[in-house]
Design a protein around this motif. Structure first.
Motif, short mmCIF file in Angstrom:
data_model
loop_
_atom_site.label_atom_id
_atom_site.label_comp_id
_atom_site.label_asym_id
_atom_site.label_seq_id
_atom_site.Cartn_x
_atom_site.Cartn_y
_atom_site.Cartn_z
N ILE A 160 52.43 -52.60 36.98
CA ILE A 160 51.77 -52.36 38.27
C ILE A 160 52.48 -53.18 39.36
O ILE A 160 52.80 -52.67 40.43
N SER A 161 52.73 -54.44 39.06
CA SER A 161 53.35 -55.31 40.08
C SER A 161 54.74 -54.79 40.42
O SER A 161 55.16 -54.80 41.58
N ASP A 162 55.46 -54.33 39.40
CA ASP A 162 56.82 -53.84 39.61
C ASP A 162 56.81 -52.60 40.52
O ASP A 162 57.61 -52.48 41.45
N GLU A 163 55.86 -51.68 40.22
CA GLU A 163 55.77 -50.46 41.04
C GLU A 163 55.46 -50.80 42.50
O GLU A 163 55.88 -50.12 43.42
N MET A 164 54.68 -51.88 42.66
CA MET A 164 54.32 -52.27 44.04
C MET A 164 55.40 -53.15 44.67
O MET A 164 55.25 -53.62 45.79
N GLY A 165 56.47 -53.43 43.92
CA GLY A 165 57.57 -54.25 44.45
C GLY A 165 57.19 -55.71 44.60
O GLY A 165 57.67 -56.38 45.51
N MET A 166 56.33 -56.20 43.68
CA MET A 166 55.86 -57.57 43.81
C MET A 166 56.42 -58.49 42.72
O MET A 166 56.88 -58.04 41.69
N GLU A 167 56.30 -59.80 42.98
CA GLU A 167 56.66 -60.81 41.99
C GLU A 167 55.59 -60.82 40.89
O GLU A 167 54.43 -60.46 41.14
N PHE A 168 55.96 -61.28 39.71
CA PHE A 168 55.00 -61.38 38.62
C PHE A 168 55.18 -62.73 37.93
O PHE A 168 56.15 -62.95 37.21
N ALA A 169 54.26 -63.64 38.20
CA ALA A 169 54.37 -65.01 37.67
C ALA A 169 53.47 -65.17 36.45
O ALA A 169 52.32 -64.70 36.46
N THR A 170 53.98 -65.81 35.42
CA THR A 170 53.20 -65.97 34.18
C THR A 170 52.91 -67.44 33.90
O THR A 170 53.63 -68.33 34.36
N ALA A 171 51.86 -67.65 33.11
CA ALA A 171 51.51 -68.99 32.64
C ALA A 171 50.76 -68.79 31.32
O ALA A 171 50.47 -67.66 30.93
N THR A 172 50.48 -69.87 30.65
CA THR A 172 49.61 -69.76 29.48
C THR A 172 48.65 -70.96 29.48
O THR A 172 48.68 -71.79 30.38
N LEU A 173 47.78 -71.02 28.47
CA LEU A 173 46.74 -72.04 28.47
C LEU A 173 47.29 -73.46 28.30
O LEU A 173 48.18 -73.69 27.48
N HIS A 174 46.78 -74.38 29.10
CA HIS A 174 47.08 -75.80 28.94
C HIS A 174 45.76 -76.56 29.00
O HIS A 174 44.78 -76.07 29.58
N ASN A 175 45.77 -77.75 28.44
CA ASN A 175 44.63 -78.66 28.59
C ASN A 175 45.08 -79.86 29.40
O ASN A 175 46.21 -80.34 29.21
N SER A 176 44.23 -80.35 30.29
CA SER A 176 44.61 -81.55 31.04
C SER A 176 43.43 -82.04 31.87
O SER A 176 42.42 -81.35 31.99
#
Ligand code: SF4
Length: 339
Positions: A160-176
């Motif tokens: 979806i983000s690609d079709e809209m020409g947008m950036e796509f940032a990822t993360a995963t779970l952290h504890n802190s």
């Protein structure tokens, strides 16, 4: 003006209108009267990059003034938001067209709303993104924190983000200390890793060098999920810092306890950055074994040790024909053999 090399993250509030399952910040809201004031933001140093985050930054009434001050001392600003306050976001972007906006969306509608627990959250966030794209805002994208619940939505959301020409940032779970969490964990690591691998194949197939480097970042996320040593050294507190709503400058948002280098209300930036307290924290952090892999600490490291991700990109994009295969990671032995 000297060369700007510092990476700063300014946590402008701990108030939040969402109730995400992986973050308890909303249970510890700051009092708006006590949140980092403009005169302290004016004390921040010149920076190469500044992330404005929260809580939900658009809950600050003076978010425009914050951006105005920071835009004078940083090369690039990105605001992380849940995208709920559409009108405020659009108004700010009209005034500051160079400011990047990353809207946290945790999956397709049902998954997102289950994770973020914000009424109508997906529709609001997605609606804001669409408006920004329609008005031609140049720096806009999704941010997704991948966990068991939403791993299957990773590639569909990227598309979806690609079709809209947008950036796509990822993360995963952290504890802190920052998330007020110590029980975030991924149960089916292989399943999550497989989805990151699928995404990496999409990214490596693209023509965008930025996306190839994002694939390396995702490779680091898989490595983190499996509990391995960070792919790159962590230089937080030396070339990067966080400042929280109480004006405490801390190395990062990944430690279990808050490690305070100094309070910027009390002194100038130079006094704080070169203080004995800051040196002590730096010495401790040098031996940090938490191995987090969040964009705030990985991005400065990827720039500083650029030849490592660059070689990875050359290998995967050009020598391996754009293929990323989980089995190349010796520590991943398949779904049945997890610890
Ligand atoms: S690995 Fe880096 S970002 Fe993570 S807690 Fe340690 S110093 Fe902070």
């Amino acid at each position: 003006m000297g060369r700007r090399t510092l990476y700063g993250t300014v946590i402008v509030t701990y108030r939040c209108n969402a109730r995400c399952n992986m973050c308890n910040v909303y249970q510890y809201p700051t009092n708006p009267k006590e949140e980092i004031p403009l005169e302290v933001i004016r004390k921040l140093p010149e920076m190469a990059f500044t992330n404005i985050t929260g809580g939900e930054p658009f809950l600050r009434q003076d978010i425009e003034e914050i951006v105005e001050i920071l835009s004078q001392r940083t090369n690039r600003i990105v605001i992380s938001t849940n995208g709920y306050y559409t009108d405020k976001i659009i108004a700010l972007c009209e005034k500051y067209p160079k400011v990047g906006i990353r809207i946290s969306i945790e999956g397709l509608q049902e998954t997102n709303d289950a994770i973020r627990r914000i009424p109508d959250g997906f529709a609001r966030g997605y609606g804001t993104l669409k408006k920004l794209v329609e008005m031609g805002h140049p720096d806009v994208g999704f941010g997704m924190t991948v966990q068991d619940l939403n791993a299957d939505d990773l590639v569909p959301l990227y598309k979806i983000s690609d079709e809209m020409g947008m950036e796509f940032a990822t993360a995963t779970l952290h504890n802190s200390f920052y998330f007020h969490k110590d029980d975030n964990r991924i149960d089916d690591r292989y399943h999550v890793a497989e989805n990151f691998a699928k995404l990496n194949n999409e990214l490596l197939a693209s023509k965008s060098p930025k996306k190839w480097f994002r694939a390396y970042f995702n490779h680091g996320l898989i490595n983190y999920i499996y509990g391995n040593k960070r792919l790159l050294p962590c230089d937080m507190s030396r070339n990067a810092f966080f400042i929280d709503p109480f004006c405490d400058v801390v190395p990062c948002n990944g430690t279990c306890h808050k490690e305070i280098m100094g309070n910027l209300r009390d002194m100038s930036w130079d006094e704080l950055w070169h203080s004995e307290q800051a040196k002590r924290v730096r010495a401790e952090i040098r031996h940090c074994g938490r191995n987090c892999w969040m964009i705030g600490s990985a991005s400065p490291a990827m720039h500083r040790y650029i030849w490592v991700p660059a070689w990875w990109v050359i290998r995967h994009k050009f020598l391996k024909g754009g293929r990323y295969d989980l089995s190349e990671n010796r520590f991943i032995t398949g779904p049945d053999k997890q610890e």
